[in-house]
Motif scaffolding. Structure first.
Motif, PDB file in Angstrom:
ATOM      1  N   VAL A  96      -8.117  21.339 -50.706  1.00  0.00           N
ATOM      2  CA  VAL A  96      -9.414  21.774 -50.168  1.00  0.00           C
ATOM      3  C   VAL A  96     -10.154  22.629 -51.191  1.00  0.00           C
ATOM      4  CG1 VAL A  96      -8.617  21.739 -47.776  1.00  0.00           C
ATOM      5  CG2 VAL A  96      -8.407  23.829 -49.121  1.00  0.00           C
ATOM      6  N   LYS A  97     -11.463  22.674 -51.023  1.00  0.00           N
ATOM      7  CA  LYS A  97     -12.284  23.582 -51.825  1.00  0.00           C
ATOM      8  C   LYS A  97     -13.015  24.574 -50.931  1.00  0.00           C
ATOM      9  CE  LYS A  97     -15.777  23.772 -55.438  1.00  0.00           C
ATOM     10  NZ  LYS A  97     -16.644  23.010 -56.370  1.00  0.00           N
ATOM     11  N   ASN A 137     -14.070  25.734 -46.627  1.00  0.00           N
ATOM     12  CA  ASN A 137     -13.555  25.773 -45.247  1.00  0.00           C
ATOM     13  C   ASN A 137     -12.033  25.992 -45.220  1.00  0.00           C
ATOM     14  OD1 ASN A 137     -16.131  25.226 -44.171  1.00  0.00           O
ATOM     15  ND2 ASN A 137     -15.824  23.025 -44.538  1.00  0.00           N
ATOM     16  N   LEU A 138     -11.578  27.004 -45.952  1.00  0.00           N
ATOM     17  CA  LEU A 138     -10.140  27.272 -46.010  1.00  0.00           C
ATOM     18  C   LEU A 138      -9.582  27.674 -44.653  1.00  0.00           C
ATOM     19  CD1 LEU A 138      -9.834  29.140 -49.430  1.00  0.00           C
ATOM     20  CD2 LEU A 138      -9.564  26.713 -48.927  1.00  0.00           C
ATOM     21  N   ASP A 139     -10.383  28.422 -43.895  1.00  0.00           N
ATOM     22  CA  ASP A 139      -9.918  28.805 -42.554  1.00  0.00           C
ATOM     23  C   ASP A 139      -9.637  27.581 -41.700  1.00  0.00           C
ATOM     24  OD1 ASP A 139      -9.986  31.442 -43.086  1.00  0.00           O
ATOM     25  OD2 ASP A 139     -11.777  31.905 -41.902  1.00  0.00           O
ATOM     26  N   ASP A 140     -10.559  26.619 -41.762  1.00  0.00           N
ATOM     27  CA  ASP A 140     -10.382  25.397 -40.976  1.00  0.00           C
ATOM     28  C   ASP A 140      -9.123  24.653 -41.415  1.00  0.00           C
ATOM     29  OD1 ASP A 140     -12.689  25.975 -39.646  1.00  0.00           O
ATOM     30  OD2 ASP A 140     -13.955  24.592 -40.797  1.00  0.00           O
ATOM     31  N   SER A 141      -8.848  24.682 -42.716  1.00  0.00           N
ATOM     32  CA  SER A 141      -7.666  23.995 -43.223  1.00  0.00           C
ATOM     33  C   SER A 141      -6.375  24.662 -42.737  1.00  0.00           C
ATOM     34  CB  SER A 141      -7.689  23.955 -44.755  1.00  0.00           C
ATOM     35  OG  SER A 141      -8.802  23.220 -45.210  1.00  0.00           O
ATOM     36  N   GLY A 188     -11.638  26.617 -57.828  1.00  0.00           N
ATOM     37  CA  GLY A 188     -11.556  25.162 -57.763  1.00  0.00           C
ATOM     38  C   GLY A 188     -10.885  24.719 -56.489  1.00  0.00           C
ATOM     39  N   HIS A 189     -10.383  23.495 -56.506  1.00  0.00           N
ATOM     40  CA  HIS A 189      -9.667  22.992 -55.347  1.00  0.00           C
ATOM     41  C   HIS A 189      -8.301  23.675 -55.229  1.00  0.00           C
ATOM     42  CE1 HIS A 189     -12.719  19.895 -55.922  1.00  0.00           C
ATOM     43  NE2 HIS A 189     -12.507  19.546 -54.663  1.00  0.00           N
ATOM     44  N   THR A 190      -7.860  23.822 -54.016  1.00  0.00           N
ATOM     45  CA  THR A 190      -6.587  24.486 -53.757  1.00  0.00           C
ATOM     46  C   THR A 190      -5.635  23.525 -53.039  1.00  0.00           C
ATOM     47  OG1 THR A 190      -7.690  26.610 -53.555  1.00  0.00           O
ATOM     48  CG2 THR A 190      -5.492  26.430 -52.607  1.00  0.00           C
ATOM     49  N   LYS A 191      -4.421  23.458 -53.532  1.00  0.00           N
ATOM     50  CA  LYS A 191      -3.394  22.653 -52.864  1.00  0.00           C
ATOM     51  C   LYS A 191      -2.588  23.574 -51.955  1.00  0.00           C
ATOM     52  CE  LYS A 191       0.688  19.786 -53.732  1.00  0.00           C
ATOM     53  NZ  LYS A 191       1.585  19.208 -54.773  1.00  0.00           N
ATOM     54  N   MET A 192      -2.644  23.298 -50.680  1.00  0.00           N
ATOM     55  CA  MET A 192      -1.950  24.135 -49.700  1.00  0.00           C
ATOM     56  C   MET A 192      -0.692  23.420 -49.215  1.00  0.00           C
ATOM     57  SD  MET A 192      -5.121  25.614 -47.459  1.00  0.00           S
ATOM     58  CE  MET A 192      -5.506  24.007 -46.814  1.00  0.00           C
ATOM     59  N   THR A 193       0.409  24.145 -49.188  1.00  0.00           N
ATOM     60  CA  THR A 193       1.684  23.592 -48.700  1.00  0.00           C
ATOM     61  C   THR A 193       2.309  24.569 -47.724  1.00  0.00           C
ATOM     62  OG1 THR A 193       2.947  24.566 -50.501  1.00  0.00           O
ATOM     63  CG2 THR A 193       2.068  22.356 -50.873  1.00  0.00           C
ATOM     64  N   ILE A 194       3.416  24.184 -47.147  1.00  0.00           N
ATOM     65  CA  ILE A 194       4.117  25.028 -46.176  1.00  0.00           C
ATOM     66  C   ILE A 194       5.180  25.848 -46.896  1.00  0.00           C
ATOM     67  CG2 ILE A 194       5.420  25.063 -44.003  1.00  0.00           C
ATOM     68  CD1 ILE A 194       2.578  23.961 -43.803  1.00  0.00           C
ATOM     69  N   ASP A 195       5.291  27.112 -46.522  1.00  0.00           N
ATOM     70  CA  ASP A 195       6.182  28.035 -47.200  1.00  0.00           C
ATOM     71  C   ASP A 195       7.657  27.649 -47.057  1.00  0.00           C
ATOM     72  OD1 ASP A 195       6.277  30.822 -48.506  1.00  0.00           O
ATOM     73  OD2 ASP A 195       7.755  30.949 -46.903  1.00  0.00           O
ATOM     74  N   ASP A 196       8.442  27.907 -48.118  1.00  0.00           N
ATOM     75  CA  ASP A 196       9.885  27.606 -48.093  1.00  0.00           C
ATOM     76  C   ASP A 196      10.590  28.298 -46.935  1.00  0.00           C
ATOM     77  OD1 ASP A 196       9.383  26.224 -50.382  1.00  0.00           O
ATOM     78  OD2 ASP A 196      10.748  27.350 -51.666  1.00  0.00           O
TER      79      ASP A 196
END
Length: 453
Positions: free
Chosen positions: A243-244, A246-250, A362-370
């Motif tokens: 995402v770039k 609307n981070l809250d929505d993501s 820039g764009h951010t890659k969001m993943t789930i925490d370990d």
């Protein structure tokens, strides 16, 4: 040697006959259970095919509701025929008009008992010895069938157990085991079939096959459950959002996606063990502390941790450790699971402010925490173990015990699972076409399943 073993489950109304069958057949949907007498009104059969064309058939019979009047009626009916044995007396009763009217339910029991190879007589060991039980056993004994008595509801002690043993002995029933249908043990189930093998020698081969089958089913179920958990973990580990704005929505989207995926895993496990997905559990969960690397977190969770964001940060979001699933509680059946937070919050937002601003360029890659995935793994394993030991007559909610925080706060993924981070096309939660049957993905699933214990 028998090719088919017919077992009649008999006893007074509301002693747990259907509950026992649910547990022995590992099917929580078999028959109907109620506190009202006479819930089972007809003989219900459940058949299991074994090797060499052998079969074992369980017959759930109605409760013997009026044994005192029944015994007196059978004795009056045969008073003029003193040389009749017990089977003759019962057949005379079945041929009488009252077998179709006043004693219709009792006739169904006796008819099935005479056609069966043996009976399992279920005793509610919490009940005191009453006259109706004397007469009930006297009637059943006339069928001249091997009878194994099961003391049900033995999870708590009963002052009547010795009295029941004496009564059963007086009518020639000496094979007795304690087996609680609601809280069964694997050892108790083994003893049950071993006792039947001694009681019905011609059925020994069938009972040995049956024990082998249910043990193999237990092993297969446990492994299938681990594969279901592994599939969920791979889905969540490989899941990402690029995402770039609307981070809250993501954040909310990812929360919702993972919430649904966990609920699916819960439902799949409950269905695998043949329980109802309406069973629910609830437990408070602490907030996780995850890694601080390259993921997204919710501002409300920052407030909970005492962190205040300064200017220059996108409203409601910060780049950091990963999405935390563990604010609130988990409810099987309603999936109230996921909130968001950030990991590694021992430091202040000021210390990481520059890194956060840079990430936002820039764009951010969001993943789930370990740590979250580790926690999720432990929760699902705990559910699996609970289902492994749960009796199918147990209608109480599934309550999971508290997890040791030290186990999941370390947040280390199994080595076999880490590779999923690099394969977003392995996750059903991502938008692109999933390679669900990819050979490497299947290999990882097996490796993760083998690591889960």
């Amino acid at each position: 040697m028998l090719n088919q073993l017919n077992l009649a489950i008999v006893g007074h109304a509301n002693v747990g006959k259907t509950s026992l069958l649910r547990t022995l057949t590992h099917d929580s949907q078999f028959g109907a259970i109620s506190n009202k007498p006479g819930t089972t009104r007809h003989v219900e059969a459940i058949t299991f095919a074994l090797e060499q064309h052998h079969k074992i058939v369980f017959y759930d019979t109605p409760g013997l509701e009026d044994s005192i009047t029944l015994y007196d009626y059978i004795e009056r009916l045969n008073r003029e025929y003193p040389k009749r044995d017990g089977i003759d007396k019962l057949n005379a009763f079945l041929a009488s008009p009252e077998a179709e009217h006043q004693f219709e339910q009792e006739a169904k029991v006796i008819r099935q008992l005479l056609k069966s190879d043996a009976a399992i007589y279920v005793v509610d060991v919490r009940e005191p010895i009453l006259d109706k039980y004397h007469d009930e056993l006297a009637v059943l004994a006339q069928a001249d069938k091997p009878i194994l008595a099961i003391f049900n509801y033995t999870s708590s002690s009963s002052p009547y157990e010795d009295d029941w043993k004496k009564l059963l002995s007086r009518v020639g029933i000496h094979s007795i085991i304690r087996f609680d249908a609601v809280f069964p043990s694997i050892e108790g189930e083994v003893r049950l079939y071993q006792s039947l093998s001694l009681l019905i020698e011609p059925a020994k081969a069938i009972l040995n096959q049956w024990q082998t089958k249910i043990e193999q089913q237990r092993i297969n179920r446990n492994y299938s459950a681990k594969l279901l958990i592994a599939e969920a973990l791979v889905d969540v580990t490989a899941y990402n959002e690029i995402v770039k704005d609307n981070l809250d929505d993501s954040v909310l989207l990812m929360q919702d996606q993972v919430r649904k995926r966990e609920q699916k895993a819960i439902n799949d496990l409950i269905s695998l063990y043949q329980f109802s997905v309406s069973q629910e559990t609830s437990e408070n969960m602490p907030i996780l502390q995850g890694r601080f690397d390259s993921d997204l977190f919710n501002k409300e969770a920052l407030k909970l941790m005492g962190i205040h964001l300064g200017t220059g940060v996108v409203s409601g979001a910060a780049i950091g450790a990963g999405i935390d699933l563990a604010v609130g509680g988990i409810t099987l059946g309603s999936a109230a699971l996921i909130g968001a937070t950030i990991g590694g919050l021992a430091q202040t937002a000021k210390h990481y402010g520059k890194r956060i601003k840079n990430k936002l360029s820039g764009h951010t890659k969001m993943t789930i925490d370990d740590a979250v995935i580790c926690f999720l793994s432990l929760r699902l394993i705990q559910l699996k173990e609970s289902l492994n030991l749960r009796g199918h007559a147990n209608n109480t909610p599934i309550i999971l015990s508290k997890l040791d925080e030290s186990a999941w706060k370390k947040g280390k993924l199994p080595k076999s699972l880490q590779i999923a981070r690099a394969h977003p096309n392995w996750s059903t939660l991502n938008h692109h076409k999933i390679k669900k049957h990819d050979e490497q993905r299947q290999e990882v699933l097996v490796n993760v399943a083998n690591e889960l214990e």
